[in-house]
Design an enzyme around this catalytic site. Structure first.
Site, mmCIF file in Angstrom:
data_model
loop_
_atom_site.group_PDB
_atom_site.id
_atom_site.type_symbol
_atom_site.label_atom_id
_atom_site.label_comp_id
_atom_site.label_asym_id
_atom_site.label_seq_id
_atom_site.Cartn_x
_atom_site.Cartn_y
_atom_site.Cartn_z
ATOM 1 N N TYR A 1 -1.478 11.070 -7.324
ATOM 2 C CA TYR A 1 -1.265 10.651 -8.708
ATOM 3 C C TYR A 1 -2.442 11.134 -9.577
ATOM 4 O O TYR A 1 -3.356 11.790 -9.080
ATOM 5 C CB TYR A 1 -1.007 9.134 -8.758
ATOM 6 C CG TYR A 1 0.267 8.815 -7.990
ATOM 7 C CD1 TYR A 1 1.496 9.300 -8.447
ATOM 8 C CD2 TYR A 1 0.240 8.125 -6.777
ATOM 9 C CE1 TYR A 1 2.661 9.079 -7.730
ATOM 10 C CE2 TYR A 1 1.408 7.898 -6.058
ATOM 11 C CZ TYR A 1 2.615 8.378 -6.534
ATOM 12 O OH TYR A 1 3.773 8.182 -5.827
ATOM 13 N N LEU B 1 -0.268 3.036 9.074
ATOM 14 C CA LEU B 1 0.215 2.813 10.439
ATOM 15 C C LEU B 1 -0.668 1.867 11.249
ATOM 16 O O LEU B 1 -0.971 2.126 12.409
ATOM 17 C CB LEU B 1 0.438 4.141 11.163
ATOM 18 C CG LEU B 1 1.786 4.804 10.822
ATOM 19 C CD1 LEU B 1 1.913 6.168 11.478
ATOM 20 C CD2 LEU B 1 2.964 3.910 11.247
ATOM 21 N N ARG C 1 4.561 -1.325 5.476
ATOM 22 C CA ARG C 1 5.906 -1.469 6.048
ATOM 23 C C ARG C 1 6.013 -2.622 7.031
ATOM 24 O O ARG C 1 7.064 -3.253 7.134
ATOM 25 C CB ARG C 1 6.319 -0.134 6.693
ATOM 26 C CG ARG C 1 6.561 0.947 5.650
ATOM 27 C CD ARG C 1 6.560 2.331 6.245
ATOM 28 N NE ARG C 1 5.229 2.731 6.699
ATOM 29 C CZ ARG C 1 4.956 3.871 7.293
ATOM 30 N NH1 ARG C 1 5.925 4.745 7.523
ATOM 31 N NH2 ARG C 1 3.710 4.164 7.659
HETATM 32 C C1 LIG Z 1 8.260 1.308 -0.162
HETATM 33 C C2 LIG Z 1 6.847 1.791 -0.292
HETATM 34 C C3 LIG Z 1 6.260 1.842 -1.543
HETATM 35 C C4 LIG Z 1 4.925 2.246 -1.689
HETATM 36 N N1 LIG Z 1 4.325 2.188 -2.918
HETATM 37 C C5 LIG Z 1 2.980 2.370 -3.014
HETATM 38 C C6 LIG Z 1 2.283 2.054 -4.204
HETATM 39 O O1 LIG Z 1 2.837 1.531 -5.167
HETATM 40 N N2 LIG Z 1 0.951 2.313 -4.243
HETATM 41 C C7 LIG Z 1 0.267 2.811 -3.155
HETATM 42 O O2 LIG Z 1 -0.935 3.038 -3.239
HETATM 43 N N3 LIG Z 1 0.917 3.064 -2.004
HETATM 44 C C8 LIG Z 1 2.227 2.824 -1.896
HETATM 45 N N4 LIG Z 1 2.862 2.991 -0.706
HETATM 46 C C9 LIG Z 1 2.046 3.311 0.474
HETATM 47 C C10 LIG Z 1 1.642 2.025 1.193
HETATM 48 O O3 LIG Z 1 0.867 1.193 0.357
HETATM 49 C C11 LIG Z 1 0.852 2.332 2.468
HETATM 50 O O4 LIG Z 1 -0.357 2.966 2.107
HETATM 51 C C12 LIG Z 1 1.641 3.243 3.410
HETATM 52 O O5 LIG Z 1 2.972 2.763 3.559
HETATM 53 C C13 LIG Z 1 0.982 3.299 4.780
HETATM 54 O O6 LIG Z 1 0.814 1.988 5.288
HETATM 55 P P1 LIG Z 1 1.837 1.374 6.385
HETATM 56 O O7 LIG Z 1 1.857 2.345 7.536
HETATM 57 O O8 LIG Z 1 1.213 0.059 6.744
HETATM 58 O O9 LIG Z 1 3.174 1.225 5.739
HETATM 59 C C14 LIG Z 1 4.195 2.631 -0.550
HETATM 60 C C15 LIG Z 1 4.817 2.620 0.706
HETATM 61 C C16 LIG Z 1 6.107 2.174 0.851
HETATM 62 C C17 LIG Z 1 6.707 2.110 2.229
#
Ligand SMILES: Cc1cc2nc3c(=O)[nH]c(=O)nc-3n(C[C@H](O)[C@H](O)[C@H](O)COP(=O)(O)O)c2cc1C
Length: 365
Positions: free
Chosen positions: A183, A302, A325
């Site tokens: 971004y 993750l 997630r």
């Molecule tokens: C549905 C969805 C929406 C997301 N929206 C954002 C967001 O608004 N801002 C951001 O920094 N990351 C966003 N992400 C990334 C997550 O915050 C996170 O960094 C990424 O999913 C990896 O973490 P995880 O493996 O625990 O899901 C989004 C991820 C998902 C799955």
């Protein structure tokens, strides 16, 4: 058994009950920047998840700074009132504190919701002009952004400040700046997206100039007691892009601007970049940032199981973990982690009967 994951941490004037954070996650469900009942349900669900902090999704500082038509904003009285409504019940009734991520999508804006294709908006879908550090699109078939002028940078910086003021009026416990995932602020930092030849491009110092000016301007209006942080890029995962060394230096520069914490994420600066897929792929970078920049650090990416989260914090790689997630999959992830690790988590009184006794072998019907 005591668990580091369930030990408290203080960020500026904010005491958090444990090291578990719900990562910001766009819901693409707002109406013209205004959060609605979906956000109320979603945030309400996460308010009693066992996480000490829930960070509200990327919340955009101007209308043309949104990613999609469904993205939340904090750029008008209407959007402020709508977000205040959406979070107020969750804040009142939940055990978690609430933070907000303020953002500008830059060249990744004017996009379709993921379930409508996730590409750039086509003619007939009400696209809008985007800005970036340079006139380089995010990928094939994406809008070519206008190279941001000095006037654009002044307007966007002011917009970040105004959104931060709105966030404070709503009563958010913490604010973070989105400086990752390709971004606008990240796109200025990365040599892959920033090819400017003026004071905002070229050297590392120049590429950081605009993002740091935003951090400085926002810090000037956010009281010291309210933690202000940033989500940063641990790596662009591409030759010639930002590296873990850069992440350390970005964190040091943000600390010098008075920020209280950084969240180490990575990737997202170009359409064809893929993040690693191994568990905790940002942890090693977060560990370096924490050690070398000496700023409170959160890692994301993750981290899925309680044992993984506990090992990350107890091993000193990071002060906090953010999970995205895993919380959508299990909105009581924090309760289940507490059970697995012998930690303690506050339950709302209405749900106390789902507490430890339920799982004790002596429970009576
Ligand atoms: C549905 C969805 C929406 C997301 N929206 C954002 C967001 O608004 N801002 C951001 O920094 N990351 C966003 N992400 C990334 C997550 O915050 C996170 O960094 C990424 O999913 C990896 O973490 P995880 O493996 O625990 O899901 C989004 C991820 C998902 C799955």
């Amino acid at each position: 058994m005591s668990s580091t994951l369930f030990s408290p941490i203080r960020l500026a004037g904010l005491e958090l009950a444990n090291r578990i954070v719900v990562s910001p996650m766009c819901q693409y469900s707002a109406n013209d920047g205004c959060a609605n009942d979906w956000h109320q349900i979603h945030l309400g669900m996460l308010a009693n998840s066992g996480a000490s902090l829930v960070v509200v999704e990327a919340t955009h500082v101007e209308r043309h700074g949104r990613i999609t038509h469904g993205c939340v904003g904090l750029y008008s009285d209407d959007s402020e009132a709508a977000l205040a409504r959406a979070v107020s019940q969750a804040r009142r009734r939940g055990t978690a504190k609430f933070g907000v991520q303020i953002a500008h999508a830059g060249r990744k804006g004017s996009a379709q919701r993921p379930w409508e294709g996730g590409g750039s908006l086509r003619a007939g879908e009400d696209p809008w002009p985007t800005i970036g550090p340079s006139a380089i699109p995010f990928g094939d078939n994406w809008h070519t952004p206008h190279e941001a002028t000095e006037a654009d940078l002044d307007r966007v910086r002011d917009a970040f400040v105004n959104s931060a003021k709105r966030a404070l009026r709503i009563g958010f416990d913490a604010i973070e700046l989105h400086m990752a995932h390709g971004y606008l602020l990240h796109s200025f930092m990365s040599p892959l997206s920033n090819r400017r030849t003026d004071d905002y491009g070229g050297s590392f110092e120049n590429r950081l100039r605009f993002p740091l000016s935003v951090a400085r301007a926002v810090r000037a209006v956010v009281p010291k007691a309210v933690p202000l942080g940033a989500r940063i890029t641990g790596s662009d995962w591409r030759e010639g892009g930002l590296t873990p060394d850069d992440a350390v230096n970005i964190a040091k520069a943000l600390k010098a601007e008075g920020l209280d914490f950084v969240d180490v994420s990575s990737g997202g600066v170009a359409l064809d970049i893929r993040n690693p897929t191994e568990p905790g792929y940002n942890l090693a970078i977060a560990a370096r940032v924490k050690r070398e920049a000496g700023i409170a650090t959160r890692a994301v990416g993750l981290i899925v199981t309680p044992e993984q989260a506990q090992a990350a914090v107890a091993g000193g790689a990071t002060d906090m973990v953010a999970l995205g997630r895993a919380f959508l999959d299990d909105p009581h992830w924090g309760w289940h982690a507490a059970r697995a690790l012998g930690g303690e988590v506050k339950l709302p009184p209405q749900y106390l009967r789902a507490g430890p006794k339920l799982w004790s072998p002596t429970v009576k019907g």
